[in-house]
Design an enzyme around this catalytic site. Structure first.
Site, PDB file in Angstrom:
ATOM      1  N   GLU A 124     -26.758  -3.560  19.286  1.00 52.36           N
ATOM      2  CA  GLU A 124     -27.813  -4.854  19.476  1.00 52.36           C
ATOM      3  C   GLU A 124     -28.584  -4.734  20.468  1.00 52.36           C
ATOM      4  OE1 GLU A 124     -25.116  -8.516  17.386  1.00 52.36           O
ATOM      5  OE2 GLU A 124     -25.215  -8.390  19.444  1.00 52.36           O
TER       6      GLU A 124
ATOM      7  N   LYS B 193     -24.274  -1.816  23.761  1.00 50.90           N
ATOM      8  CA  LYS B 193     -23.558  -3.013  23.968  1.00 50.90           C
ATOM      9  C   LYS B 193     -21.899  -2.913  23.693  1.00 50.90           C
ATOM     10  CE  LYS B 193     -23.160  -7.735  22.662  1.00 50.90           C
ATOM     11  NZ  LYS B 193     -24.052  -9.032  21.758  1.00 50.90           N
ATOM     12  N   GLN B 194     -21.726  -2.306  22.395  1.00 51.61           N
ATOM     13  CA  GLN B 194     -20.391  -2.468  21.842  1.00 51.61           C
ATOM     14  C   GLN B 194     -20.341  -1.051  20.937  1.00 51.61           C
ATOM     15  OE1 GLN B 194     -19.761  -5.813  19.117  1.00 51.61           O
ATOM     16  NE2 GLN B 194     -21.865  -6.063  18.964  1.00 51.61           N
TER      17      GLN B 194
ATOM     18  N   TRP C 155     -19.996 -11.282  10.960  1.00 46.22           N
ATOM     19  CA  TRP C 155     -19.200 -10.116  10.233  1.00 46.22           C
ATOM     20  C   TRP C 155     -17.785 -10.155  10.971  1.00 46.22           C
ATOM     21  CZ3 TRP C 155     -19.581  -4.618  12.526  1.00 46.22           C
ATOM     22  CH2 TRP C 155     -19.630  -4.702  13.971  1.00 46.22           C
ATOM     23  N   ASP C 156     -17.693 -10.972  12.028  1.00 47.94           N
ATOM     24  CA  ASP C 156     -16.251 -10.887  12.747  1.00 47.94           C
ATOM     25  C   ASP C 156     -15.244 -11.247  11.639  1.00 47.94           C
ATOM     26  OD1 ASP C 156     -18.478 -11.466  14.586  1.00 47.94           O
ATOM     27  OD2 ASP C 156     -17.253 -12.456  16.026  1.00 47.94           O
TER      28      ASP C 156
END
Length: 727
Positions: free
Chosen positions: A466, A580-581, A324-325
């Site tokens: 994640e 995580k993010q 998806w980046d």
């Protein structure tokens, strides 16, 4: 404005990092920034984009091709190289404006000062062409041997990928081989030119094809070798061996010089549009220019339907897969400079529809469920066991492949961004609308109806965080699904008004009439977690607030092994609120109009201390949101962390013995987003670019260009004002 990256002093321990840092590429292939005498031991590689291979029992990954830059020298039968003796002076540089890698090494052999200089590039004018200039200067009379050729002893993570080597020597050197899995052919051919008299012979072994050039130099003389290389594989042409050879027959030294000029002209034209000036902050100015460079060298200008892997063209990490980046972090850059490139990248996803349908069906769903780690034609390369437990050494089950369903919505979001900027009806009619409909159908199929609440939920999913797997009602995932379903309805209604016959035909071919009716009734009832009435905070998923409330610093103290995976069933973060993010913050950036400024601020302040930033995608989103809430000085550190990720080399390079390094193009795109969309506040409103400057302290102004519907605009942002000119 600084545009040359330089490292001085020989640093052998940094060879792997410099391979990424000094990368040159042209969208077709990437050449790691290693020195000419380096081999697979230093991770030298020519990474071929879009060509994949799998060795039985190992992960499938892109192919690294033979290295045609392999060159070293001997003086009086003595090898003179950084691998055998430390140079007395050394520098390595990268000219961003011409995408040219350079090195200079000085050696002392008795009283003879020998200097090696080299510059090389991957041509932007002809992606099948590589160019090398190699010079050697001496201060004493010298019998010099320059050995240059093609190194077929290739660095692979999960190889070897090439077999059946064929070699030919003479005026042309040519090495050809085929891949293990599907026997795709790869062929590399080269020629050299020099004005200095020489004697020549060749050596061939199982994996090397080398040209030995002997020169008798006088004190103070310099010999220069110009090399031109052609590389093709059978995804390009039916007979790469013949084509690469023919492309070099009849080539002259003048042609080589013209090839350099053509390459530089392409880059001059690119930078005339894409360069950004940050006045008052030299470090930020260069870091952003470097980020832009990294994005431009990996863009597949040569072919529609090829996308950009998560590690660009820096190697085989992450299996060379597209994540998806690309859609969420790289496309905004290209959308403002080269919408055609965005169309090329989206075509890759359209071409992947067949595989996305197969994947959805394999899990018992309808519609299109796109690959999380996508290789050619959308093949999902994601392993069910992506992590190895550091204690038991056993593979650990992860759910990236089967539960990270937001990927289909991410693609629809990017497609809509392109459509809104370009109004490209033909793109929609030739596959774009079909993609949106099938993605919406997938979510319609995945939804769970909760009777007692009269609403539809998305259960058993994995959000961007994640670390927390198989959760219910992840806010980001649910909102993307709802958005995708609403987009399907909106696009059908809009395009039906202009192209009733074509849209009706598509709906019938897809048997979508009943699904369209269902979308109209179901979409308003899709549950998306909303801000708490008292705190304004959005719960990331059901039960998140009931988890242990702690911070990453505390969890690091609990690790028994620094390489432990934080997520999964037993990770240190799994039963805590540490993520995580960016997850909720990513949601709120994409759909910021759904929230008040106060709600955005409350969520930023809540989630930021609980975010480990274990992904290079995270910092830029927090930076963007900080700008949105008027805290641009909070955003500055996130911008610099993102923009410098490939300059500092502080990101993870190894997981145990497994190499996971490479460049970070999503972070490069994120840096541009923070600078231009965040600090400058660029938007396109009613067909016109608009800016809302909120520059950090120390920045005097930001000057950049943006393109919209073929018109180029020069934009200058100051702290209290801005100027937009048509050019």
């Amino acid at each position: 404005m600084k545009h040359i990256l330089t490292e001085t002093g020989f640093q052998p321990e940094a060879a792997v990092h410099f391979g990424n840092k000094f990368l040159v590429a042209n969208g077709y292939l990437g050449v790691r920034g290693t020195l000419e005498e380096y081999t697979k031991e230093e991770f030298a590689a020519v990474n071929l984009g879009g060509l994949y291979d799998q060795v039985p029992g190992k992960w499938r990954e892109p192919v690294n091709g033979p290295n045609p830059f392999f060159t070293f020298i001997r003086v009086g039968h003595r090898l003179v190289s950084v691998k055998t003796q430390a140079p007395i002076a050394h520098s390595q540089s990268l000219d961003l404006y011409t995408a040219t890698h350079k090195r200079r090494s000085e050696f002392l052999v008795k009283r003879n000062r020998i200097t090696i200089e080299a510059e090389r590039t991957a041509s932007a004018a002809d992606v099948h062409t590589l160019l090398l200039v190699y010079r050697v200067s001496v201060t004493e009379d010298t019998a010099l041997e320059v050995v240059t050729g093609i190194d077929g002893d290739i660095w692979d993570i999960n190889g070897p990928h090439l077999k059946d080597f064929q070699m030919e020597s003479g005026t042309l050197l040519q090495l050809s081989a085929v891949t293990q899995e599907s026997e795709e052919q790869v062929s590399v051919a080269e020629r050299v030119f020099t004005d200095t008299p020489y004697e020549e012979y060749f050596t061939i072994d199982q994996t090397h094809l080398l040209r030995h050039l002997s020169f008798d130099l006088r004190a103070g003389e310099t010999v220069q070798i110009n090399k031109i290389i052609k590389i093709y594989h059978s995804l390009d042409v039916s007979d790469p061996q013949t084509v690469s050879r023919k492309k070099l027959i009849g080539v002259t030294a003048t042609d080589v010089r013209q090839a350099w000029l053509a390459h530089r002209k392409v880059w001059q034209d690119r930078w005339n549009i894409t360069d950004v000036e940050i006045a008052g902050d030299e470090a930020a100015d260069f870091a952003l220019r470097y980020s832009s460079y990294q994005l431009q060298i990996i863009a597949p200008h040569h072919r529609s339907g090829q996308s950009i892997p998560a590690r660009g063209l820096s190697g085989q990490t992450y299996k060379g897969a597209v994540f998806w980046d690309t859609e969420m972090f790289m496309m905004p850059f290209f959308l403002n400079y080269e919408p055609k490139m965005v169309k090329n990248l989206l075509q890759y996803r359209i071409d992947s529809l067949a595989e996305a349908r197969k994947k959805a069906a394999s899990y018992g769903f309808r519609g299109a469920f796109f690959a999380w780690e996508s290789q050619e034609k959308g093949f999902d390369a994601t392993s069910d066991y992506n992590v190895v437990d550091v204690f038991t050494k056993r593979p650990q089950r992860t759910y990236f492949k089967d539960k990270q369903i937001h990927i289909s919505g991410d693609i629809v979001y990017a497609l809509n961004q392109y459509f809104e900027r370009t109004e490209d009806d033909q793109m929609m009619l030739s596959g774009g609308l079909e993609l949106v409909l099938e993605a919406a159908r997938f979510y319609l199929s995945y939804l769970y109806y909760k009777r007692e609440n009269d609403r539809y939920e998305l259960i058993d999913v994995l959000g961007p965080d994640e670390y927390h797997e198989r959760v219910y009602n992840n806010a980001y995932t649910s909102r993307l699904a709802q958005y995708t379903m609403a987009s399907a309805i909106k696009l059908v209604d809009e395009l039906m008004g202009r192209y009733p016959e074509k849209v009706t035909k598509l709906l019938n071919e897809l048997d979508f009439i009943e699904d369209l009716s269902a979308l109209r009734s179901v979409t308003p009832k899709v549950f998306v977690p909303s801000p708490d009435e008292n705190t304004g905070i959005v719960e990331q998923f059901d039960g998140y607030f009931n988890l242990e409330d702690t911070i990453p610093k505390i969890l690091r103290q609990r690790l028994l092994n620094p390489k432990e995976y934080w997520g999964g069933a037993y990770g240190v973060a799994s039963d805590t609120q540490v993520i995580k993010q960016a997850d909720v913050i990513m949601l709120q950036y994409l759909f910021r109009d759904d929230y008040t400024k106060e709600q955005l601020t409350e969520n930023w302040q809540y989630y930021e201390p609980r975010t480990e930033h274990g992904s290079s995608l995270s910092a830029c989103i927090y930076g963007l949101m900080a700008c949105q809430i008027g805290q641009q000085d909070w955003a500055y550190d996130y911008f610099m962390k993102t923009a410098q990720v490939d300059l500092t080399g502080e990101s993870k390079t190894f997981a145990g013995d497994l190499y996971i390094g490479g460049t970070h193009p999503a972070a490069n795109g994120g840096a541009w987003m923070v600078a231009i969309l965040g600090f400058c506040g660029l938007t396109v409103t009613k067909g016109q670019p608009r800016v809302t400057p909120r520059l950090p302290k120390g920045w005097q102004h930001v000057r950049f260009k943006t393109c919209h519907k073929g018109q180029i605009y020069q934009v200058t942002c100051y702290h209290e004002s801005s100027q937009i000119d048509v050019i």
